[in-house]
Scaffold this motif. Structure first.
Motif, PDB file in Angstrom:
ATOM      1  N   PHE A   1      43.226  20.780  87.846  1.00 51.48           N
ATOM      2  CA  PHE A   1      42.589  21.813  87.278  1.00 51.48           C
ATOM      3  C   PHE A   1      41.818  22.555  88.635  1.00 51.48           C
ATOM      4  O   PHE A   1      41.038  21.777  89.291  1.00 51.48           O
ATOM      5  N   THR A   2      42.214  23.760  88.887  1.00 54.23           N
ATOM      6  CA  THR A   2      42.193  24.282  90.098  1.00 54.23           C
ATOM      7  C   THR A   2      40.923  25.247  90.202  1.00 54.23           C
ATOM      8  O   THR A   2      40.245  25.580  91.046  1.00 54.23           O
ATOM      9  N   THR A   3      40.685  26.034  89.036  1.00 56.98           N
ATOM     10  CA  THR A   3      39.647  27.148  89.059  1.00 56.98           C
ATOM     11  C   THR A   3      38.873  27.237  87.545  1.00 56.98           C
ATOM     12  O   THR A   3      39.342  27.162  86.532  1.00 56.98           O
ATOM     13  N   GLU A   4      37.440  27.509  88.012  1.00 57.66           N
ATOM     14  CA  GLU A   4      36.769  28.087  86.731  1.00 57.66           C
ATOM     15  C   GLU A   4      36.231  29.439  87.065  1.00 57.66           C
ATOM     16  O   GLU A   4      35.698  29.692  88.283  1.00 57.66           O
ATOM     17  N   ILE A   5      36.494  30.424  85.964  1.00 57.73           N
ATOM     18  CA  ILE A   5      36.046  31.695  86.351  1.00 57.73           C
ATOM     19  C   ILE A   5      34.845  32.076  85.388  1.00 57.73           C
ATOM     20  O   ILE A   5      34.618  31.629  84.094  1.00 57.73           O
ATOM     21  N   PHE A   6      34.065  33.243  85.620  1.00 59.74           N
ATOM     22  CA  PHE A   6      32.934  33.363  84.984  1.00 59.74           C
ATOM     23  C   PHE A   6      31.821  32.598  84.911  1.00 59.74           C
ATOM     24  O   PHE A   6      31.454  32.258  83.867  1.00 59.74           O
ATOM     25  N   ILE A   7      31.653  31.750  85.887  1.00 57.62           N
ATOM     26  CA  ILE A   7      30.919  30.428  85.887  1.00 57.62           C
ATOM     27  C   ILE A   7      29.467  30.909  85.665  1.00 57.62           C
ATOM     28  O   ILE A   7      28.625  30.288  85.185  1.00 57.62           O
ATOM     29  N   ASP A   8      29.171  32.267  86.182  1.00 56.90           N
ATOM     30  CA  ASP A   8      27.966  32.764  85.794  1.00 56.90           C
ATOM     31  C   ASP A   8      27.579  33.178  84.389  1.00 56.90           C
ATOM     32  O   ASP A   8      26.370  33.005  83.979  1.00 56.90           O
ATOM     33  N   GLU A   9      28.620  33.014  83.486  1.00 58.83           N
ATOM     34  CA  GLU A   9      28.110  32.896  81.951  1.00 58.83           C
ATOM     35  C   GLU A   9      28.362  31.565  81.289  1.00 58.83           C
ATOM     36  O   GLU A   9      28.250  31.678  80.132  1.00 58.83           O
ATOM     37  N   LYS A  10      28.698  30.574  81.971  1.00 60.01           N
ATOM     38  CA  LYS A  10      28.852  29.159  81.616  1.00 60.01           C
ATOM     39  C   LYS A  10      27.482  28.893  80.939  1.00 60.01           C
ATOM     40  O   LYS A  10      26.472  28.798  81.685  1.00 60.01           O
ATOM     41  N   PRO A  11      27.266  28.231  79.850  1.00 58.61           N
ATOM     42  CA  PRO A  11      25.961  27.773  79.196  1.00 58.61           C
ATOM     43  C   PRO A  11      25.593  26.598  79.969  1.00 58.61           C
ATOM     44  O   PRO A  11      26.331  25.867  80.568  1.00 58.61           O
ATOM     45  N   PRO A  12      24.482  26.226  79.972  1.00 60.30           N
ATOM     46  CA  PRO A  12      24.000  24.924  80.810  1.00 60.30           C
ATOM     47  C   PRO A  12      24.087  23.803  80.187  1.00 60.30           C
ATOM     48  O   PRO A  12      23.792  22.880  80.929  1.00 60.30           O
ATOM     49  N   TYR A  13      24.726  23.572  78.944  1.00 58.24           N
ATOM     50  CA  TYR A  13      24.796  22.662  78.001  1.00 58.24           C
ATOM     51  C   TYR A  13      25.980  21.691  78.439  1.00 58.24           C
ATOM     52  O   TYR A  13      26.369  20.456  78.109  1.00 58.24           O
ATOM     53  N   TYR A  14      26.928  22.168  79.476  1.00 55.95           N
ATOM     54  CA  TYR A  14      27.975  21.259  79.752  1.00 55.95           C
ATOM     55  C   TYR A  14      28.439  21.603  81.410  1.00 55.95           C
ATOM     56  O   TYR A  14      28.094  22.782  81.760  1.00 55.95           O
ATOM     57  N   SER A  15      29.273  20.791  81.977  1.00 57.56           N
ATOM     58  CA  SER A  15      29.638  20.914  83.355  1.00 57.56           C
ATOM     59  C   SER A  15      30.756  20.256  83.391  1.00 57.56           C
ATOM     60  O   SER A  15      30.769  19.114  82.878  1.00 57.56           O
ATOM     61  N   PHE A  16      31.877  20.627  84.242  1.00 61.65           N
ATOM     62  CA  PHE A  16      32.881  19.964  84.502  1.00 61.65           C
ATOM     63  C   PHE A  16      32.788  19.212  85.756  1.00 61.65           C
ATOM     64  O   PHE A  16      32.205  19.976  86.613  1.00 61.65           O
ATOM     65  N   ALA A  17      33.184  17.876  85.971  1.00 59.37           N
ATOM     66  CA  ALA A  17      33.042  17.372  87.000  1.00 59.37           C
ATOM     67  C   ALA A  17      33.988  17.523  88.118  1.00 59.37           C
ATOM     68  O   ALA A  17      35.106  18.031  87.884  1.00 59.37           O
ATOM     69  N   GLY A  18      33.761  17.428  89.464  1.00 59.28           N
ATOM     70  CA  GLY A  18      34.939  17.680  90.441  1.00 59.28           C
ATOM     71  C   GLY A  18      34.757  18.987  90.944  1.00 59.28           C
ATOM     72  O   GLY A  18      33.755  20.105  90.638  1.00 59.28           O
ATOM     73  N   GLU A  19      35.170  18.976  92.317  1.00 62.14           N
ATOM     74  CA  GLU A  19      35.514  20.220  93.131  1.00 62.14           C
ATOM     75  C   GLU A  19      36.454  21.049  92.735  1.00 62.14           C
ATOM     76  O   GLU A  19      37.903  20.672  92.589  1.00 62.14           O
ATOM     77  N   ARG A  20      36.413  22.398  92.562  1.00 56.79           N
ATOM     78  CA  ARG A  20      37.374  23.437  92.559  1.00 56.79           C
ATOM     79  C   ARG A  20      36.831  24.906  92.616  1.00 56.79           C
ATOM     80  O   ARG A  20      35.621  24.902  93.020  1.00 56.79           O
ATOM     81  N   THR A  21      37.759  25.662  92.762  1.00 56.70           N
ATOM     82  CA  THR A  21      37.228  27.029  92.903  1.00 56.70           C
ATOM     83  C   THR A  21      36.463  27.555  91.704  1.00 56.70           C
ATOM     84  O   THR A  21      36.980  27.195  90.635  1.00 56.70           O
TER      85      THR A  21
END
Length: 143
Positions: free
Chosen positions: A106-126
C-alpha cells in the motif's frame, strides 16, 4: 509484468489486466467516496483491461478528463480511466485472489485533503493533496 484476472460482484463483467507494479493506491476524493461508499483501493493497469464481453459495462464521464466504468447489472465499480488513455485504476478487490499481487504494498493515498475525519489508514506512505494529484496528472481539478 503480471496478468491479473478479475470480475464484478455478479460476474457479468470479467477482464484481464496487465499490472507491472505491485502497488496499491487509495483515493479519498469526494467522487470516489460517492462512487464506492468510501475510499477506493486500486492497482494501476499498464493499459486498458481486456473485457470478455462489454455488454454489461456502463460508463459515466465524471469530469473533463476522466470516466468511471461500472457493471450495469450489479453496480460494481470496475475502472477509473483518464480520457487520454494513460491511466487505468482497477479496484484491487475485483482481482481474483489478488491474482499475481502477492507481496503488494500500500504505497500512496491521493486527495488526502478530502478524506473525512472518521477514518485513517495506519502506516507511512506517500500522501498527496488534490492539487498535487492534479499537478502530477496535468489535468483538471476533478478526478
Amino acid at each position: 509484468m503480471t496478468t491479473s484476472r478479475g470480475h464484478c460482484l455478479c460476474g457479468a463483467v470479467r477482464f484481464t489486466a496487465q499490472v507491472s507494479k505491485k502497488e496499491i493506491d487509495s483515493c479519498h476524493c469526494s467522487m470516489c467516496q460517492r462512487w464506492t461508499g468510501g475510499p477506493i483501493m486500486c492497482v494501476q493497469a499498464d493499459a486498458a483491461p481486456a473485457f470478455e464481453d462489454e455488454a454489461a459495462l456502463g460508463v459515466y464521464r465524471s469530469s473533463e478528463w476522466a470516466e468511471r466504468v461500472f457493471c450495469r447489472t450489479c453496480g460494481s465499480s470496475i475502472l477509473w480511466r483518464s480520457l487520454d488513455g494513460r491511466h487505468h485504476s482497477i479496484p484491487v478487490a475485483l482481482l481474483d485472489g489478488l491474482d499475481g499481487l502477492d507481496g503488494a504494498s500500500f504505497t500512496t493515498e491521493i486527495f488526502i485533503d478530502e478524506k473525512p475525519p472518521y477514518y485513517s489508514f495506519a502506516g507511512e506512505r506517500t500522501r498527496m493533496t488534490g492539487a498535487e494529484v492534479v499537478a502530477a496528472f496535468g489535468g483538471e481539478a476533478e478526478e
